[in-house]
Enzyme design. Structure first.
Site, mmCIF file in Angstrom:
data_model
loop_
_atom_site.group_PDB
_atom_site.id
_atom_site.type_symbol
_atom_site.label_atom_id
_atom_site.label_comp_id
_atom_site.label_asym_id
_atom_site.label_seq_id
_atom_site.Cartn_x
_atom_site.Cartn_y
_atom_site.Cartn_z
ATOM 1 N N CYS A 218 -7.790 -13.896 4.863
ATOM 2 C CA CYS A 218 -6.660 -14.502 4.141
ATOM 3 C C CYS A 218 -6.452 -13.812 2.790
ATOM 4 O O CYS A 218 -7.356 -13.783 1.952
ATOM 5 C CB CYS A 218 -6.918 -15.994 3.932
ATOM 6 N N CYS B 95 -6.943 -16.176 -0.217
ATOM 7 C CA CYS B 95 -8.366 -16.440 -0.493
ATOM 8 C C CYS B 95 -8.978 -15.259 -1.250
ATOM 9 O O CYS B 95 -9.816 -15.453 -2.139
ATOM 10 C CB CYS B 95 -9.129 -16.683 0.803
ATOM 11 N N THR C 100 4.555 -16.342 6.044
ATOM 12 C CA THR C 100 3.805 -15.145 6.443
ATOM 13 C C THR C 100 2.351 -15.203 6.000
ATOM 14 O O THR C 100 1.514 -14.490 6.551
ATOM 15 C CB THR C 100 4.453 -13.871 5.849
ATOM 16 N N HIS D 172 1.063 -22.529 -0.288
ATOM 17 C CA HIS D 172 1.596 -21.990 -1.542
ATOM 18 C C HIS D 172 2.984 -22.532 -1.759
ATOM 19 O O HIS D 172 3.713 -22.795 -0.813
ATOM 20 C CB HIS D 172 1.619 -20.460 -1.530
HETATM 21 P P1 AMP Z 1 5.631 -16.946 2.698
HETATM 22 O O1 AMP Z 1 6.614 -16.024 3.363
HETATM 23 O O2 AMP Z 1 6.215 -18.262 2.283
HETATM 24 O O3 AMP Z 1 4.356 -17.083 3.500
HETATM 25 O O4 AMP Z 1 5.265 -16.250 1.321
HETATM 26 C C1 AMP Z 1 4.252 -15.334 1.152
HETATM 27 C C2 AMP Z 1 4.564 -14.602 -0.116
HETATM 28 O O5 AMP Z 1 3.393 -13.967 -0.546
HETATM 29 C C3 AMP Z 1 5.638 -13.516 0.023
HETATM 30 O O6 AMP Z 1 6.724 -13.803 -0.866
HETATM 31 C C4 AMP Z 1 4.910 -12.229 -0.377
HETATM 32 O O7 AMP Z 1 5.716 -11.356 -1.117
HETATM 33 C C5 AMP Z 1 3.749 -12.778 -1.204
HETATM 34 N N1 AMP Z 1 2.557 -11.941 -1.222
HETATM 35 C C6 AMP Z 1 1.888 -11.414 -0.165
HETATM 36 N N2 AMP Z 1 0.811 -10.728 -0.585
HETATM 37 C C7 AMP Z 1 0.794 -10.846 -1.936
HETATM 38 C C8 AMP Z 1 -0.070 -10.347 -2.960
HETATM 39 N N3 AMP Z 1 -1.161 -9.593 -2.680
HETATM 40 N N4 AMP Z 1 0.210 -10.647 -4.244
HETATM 41 C C9 AMP Z 1 1.291 -11.405 -4.551
HETATM 42 N N5 AMP Z 1 2.144 -11.900 -3.639
HETATM 43 C C10 AMP Z 1 1.909 -11.615 -2.354
HETATM 44 ZN ZN ZN Z 2 -6.761 -18.650 2.256
#
Ligand code: AMP
Ligand code: ZN
Length: 117
Positions: free
Chosen positions: A9, A12, A98, A103
């Site tokens: 994850c 995490c 995703t 969050h």
């Molecule tokens: P969701 O589509 O609601 O699951 O949102 C996941 C979000 O996490 C997306 O907007 C991504 O751009 C963001 N995301 C994924 N990996 C990272 C990371 N390493 N640092 C900051 N944001 C991230």
């Molecule tokens: Zn997690």
């Protein structure tokens, strides 16, 4: 076990410090950091340290932390100078989720389209 860190994850890993993030706020239970792929001038994510697949699972298991997540989202928005913002909880791949660690997206800094989608 519910709430335990998951090796695969990405959030995490951010909690554990294994992946860098632009961290804005931190409490004993939550972290707020900038989204790596911002969809608005302000795009902040607030996550619980504990791993739950989505916001509803977090709220069912840890209602106080779910409330703290909302309070922290408001504080992060205020610190970024926003008086208007949108909170989004994508839940399920079909809704665009995703990362399957709960969050909330805090979006603002430009006029947001009215309506929910
Ligand atoms: P969701 O589509 O609601 O699951 O949102 C996941 C979000 O996490 C997306 O907007 C991504 O751009 C963001 N995301 C994924 N990996 C990272 C990371 N390493 N640092 C900051 N944001 C991230
Ligand atoms: Zn997690």
């Amino acid at each position: 076990m519910a709430g335990e860190p998951q090796a695969d994850c990405v959030f995490c890993k951010i909690v554990a410090g294994g992946i860098p993030a632009t961290v804005l706020r931190k409490t004993d239970h939550t972290i707020a950091f900038r989204d790596i792929n911002p969809q608005a001038p302000t795009h902040i994510l607030v996550i619980p340290h504990a791993h739950y697949a989505n916001a509803a699972e977090l709220a069912a298991a840890e209602p106080l932390i779910a409330a703290e997540l909302l309070a922290e989202a408001g504080e992060a928005a205020r610190e970024d100078g926003l008086d208007a913002y949108r909170l989004i909880f994508n839940t399920g791949a079909g809704a665009g989720q995703t990362v399957f660690h709960a969050h909330v997206h805090v979006l603002g800094g430009k006029p947001l389209r009215e309506g929910m989608v």
